[in-house]
Every structure is written in structure tokens, then in C-alpha cells.
Write a protein that holds these residues in place. Structure first.
Motif, PDB file in Angstrom:
ATOM      1  N   VAL A   1     124.112  -9.882 -92.553  1.00 46.09           N
ATOM      2  CA  VAL A   1     122.837  -9.439 -91.998  1.00 46.09           C
ATOM      3  C   VAL A   1     123.021  -9.248 -90.503  1.00 46.09           C
ATOM      4  O   VAL A   1     123.973  -9.771 -89.925  1.00 46.09           O
ATOM      5  N   PRO A   2     122.110  -8.507 -89.826  1.00 43.82           N
ATOM      6  CA  PRO A   2     122.233  -8.319 -88.382  1.00 43.82           C
ATOM      7  C   PRO A   2     122.245  -9.659 -87.669  1.00 43.82           C
ATOM      8  O   PRO A   2     121.439 -10.534 -87.956  1.00 43.82           O
ATOM      9  N   LYS A   3     123.159  -9.819 -86.734  1.00 50.59           N
ATOM     10  CA  LYS A   3     123.261 -11.076 -85.991  1.00 50.59           C
ATOM     11  C   LYS A   3     122.241 -11.091 -84.857  1.00 50.59           C
ATOM     12  O   LYS A   3     122.018 -10.070 -84.214  1.00 50.59           O
ATOM     13  N   PRO A   4     121.600 -12.279 -84.587  1.00 52.41           N
ATOM     14  CA  PRO A   4     120.648 -12.354 -83.485  1.00 52.41           C
ATOM     15  C   PRO A   4     121.367 -12.252 -82.152  1.00 52.41           C
ATOM     16  O   PRO A   4     122.526 -12.535 -82.020  1.00 52.41           O
TER      17      PRO A   4
ATOM     18  N   THR B   1     115.173  -9.949 -88.990  1.00 48.24           N
ATOM     19  CA  THR B   1     116.425 -10.724 -89.020  1.00 48.24           C
ATOM     20  C   THR B   1     116.222 -12.028 -89.787  1.00 48.24           C
ATOM     21  O   THR B   1     117.049 -12.405 -90.630  1.00 48.24           O
TER      22      THR B   1
ATOM     23  N   SER C   1     111.596  -7.196 -84.841  1.00 48.65           N
ATOM     24  CA  SER C   1     113.043  -7.366 -84.932  1.00 48.65           C
ATOM     25  C   SER C   1     113.417  -8.785 -85.355  1.00 48.65           C
ATOM     26  O   SER C   1     114.243  -8.987 -86.250  1.00 48.65           O
TER      27      SER C   1
ATOM     28  N   ILE D   1     117.675 -17.647 -85.375  1.00 50.54           N
ATOM     29  CA  ILE D   1     117.501 -16.188 -85.404  1.00 50.54           C
ATOM     30  C   ILE D   1     117.608 -15.540 -84.022  1.00 50.54           C
ATOM     31  O   ILE D   1     117.566 -14.325 -83.911  1.00 50.54           O
TER      32      ILE D   1
END
Length: 201
Positions: A198-201, A155, A151, A96
Motif C-alpha cells: 500500500v502507499p507508504k505514509p 492510506t 490522503s 499512517i
């Protein structure tokens, strides 16, 4: 006055360059972990794990705030062993993010059953007692977490949910297998690659 402005501008540009350099270094490191299973497995040795149970993160109350405890690989292996689980379950974890010092961060859900895992889910009350925390719905705790943890956990939850709902290929119906970092899943029968939205780390 002009000398002062010149020094201030140089300091500002140096700070911007340093931030950009750190961002690029972290991005390259994360890309390497996502593409190389061996590098990712090695990163788990020194990385930190955030634990979930049925998509609810493990949190500890501290005054009016929640803290998201991190666990080392050794602590996680001890925990799994205590509850009669195989350490192979750690392979269900997902990457993540990472720190500026390149300490990789992973998330593992102890309550979900993956198609590749031979282990059943762990009992929530027993794990909470052992880890002196509680698995709390993220939406209830979101505003009582610091920005970094909020955050990261958001994620992690999105990525864990995606893996839970994409264990089979939509074309062949055969099981899909995740890579070590959890950045993709591959169908074993037709080699179709699925990527999480999904939002990338």
C-alpha cells in the motif's frame, strides 16, 4: 532587474531546500518508528488516532464538509474502558504518517477482530453516539474531505484492510504478528516477513 532576479532565485532555492529538509526529517522519523517498536510505542503517547469501524472512518459533518476527528491516547483509553475493552487493543493500531512537528498519526479499527486481540469488536451505534460522529464509507465522503484527511484516511484504510486479510502465513498457515507500527507482519513459525503493498505514509 538582475538584483531582483537574484533575490527571487535565492528565496526560491531556500524554500525548496526547506521543503526537502522537512521531507527528509519526516521520512527519517517515520522509518525510525517503523523499525523500533519502543520508539513507536513512545510516539503513541503524544500521537493522534483516527478511528475506523469495519474500514469506515469516523467523520463529523460540518456544513458541506466532513471532518476527520483526531483522538489522543488518553481519550482512546477512556473510550475503550467505557465499553469494557482492554487498552491492549491500541496495539492493533497502524502508523499512517506524521506532522512536520513529528506528531505521529495512527489508525485503529474498532470493528475488526484481529487474531492477536482478545477483545470483540465494539458496537457501531454506541461508539458513534459516544463520539458524536458517524462511521461513513470513505468512497462516499472522499470528495467532501480536505486533501490531507482524504490522503491519510485512504492510506489508513488500505493498511487496515491489508492487516485484516494477512493474519495468517500463506506458507505455514500459522498466525502472523504485526510490529508496533504495522509496517510488516512476521510468521512465528518460519520467520517469513510480509510487507503491505500500500502507499507508504
Amino acid at each position: 532587474m538582475s538584483l531582483y532576479c537574484g533575490i527571487a532565485c535565492r528565496r526560491k532555492s531556500f524554500w525548496c531546500y526547506r521543503q526537502l529538509s522537512t521531507y527528509v526529517t519526516k521520512t527519517r522519523y517515520l522509518f525510525e518508528l517503523k523499525e523500533d517498536d519502543d520508539a513507536c510505542k513512545k510516539a503513541q503517547q503524544t500521537g493522534a488516532f483516527y478511528l475506523f469501524h469495519n474500514l469506515a472512518p469516523l467523520l463529523q459533518k460540518s456544513g458541506h464538509q466532513y471532518l476527520a476527528p483526531q483522538h489522543s491516547l488518553l481519550e482512546l483509553e477512556r473510550l475503550l474502558g467505557k465499553f469494557g475493552q482492554d487498552s491492549q487493543r491500541i496495539e492493533d493500531s497502524v502508523l499512517i504518517g506524521c506532522s512536520e512537528q513529528q506528531e505521529a498519526w495512527f489508525a485503529l479499527d474498532l470493528g475488526l477482530n484481529s487474531s492477536s486481540s482478545i477483545n470483540a469488536s465494539l458496537q457501531k451505534p454506541e461508539v458513534e453516539k459516544e463520539l458524536t460522529g458517524s462511521f461513513t464509507e470513505l468512497r462516499k465522503a472522499l470528495y467532501q474531505l480536505n486533501v490531507k484527511d482524504a490522503s491519510l484516511l485512504s492510506t489508513a484504510q488500505a493498511l487496515l484492510r491489508w492487516h485484516d486479510t494477512h493474519q495468517f502465513c500463506s506458507r505455514s498457515g500459522q498466525p502472523t504478528k504485526k510490529n508496533m507500527a504495522g509496517s510488516k507482519r512476521v510468521c512465528s513459525s518460519n520467520q517469513i516477513i510480509y510487507y503491505p503493498q500500500v502507499p507508504k505514509p
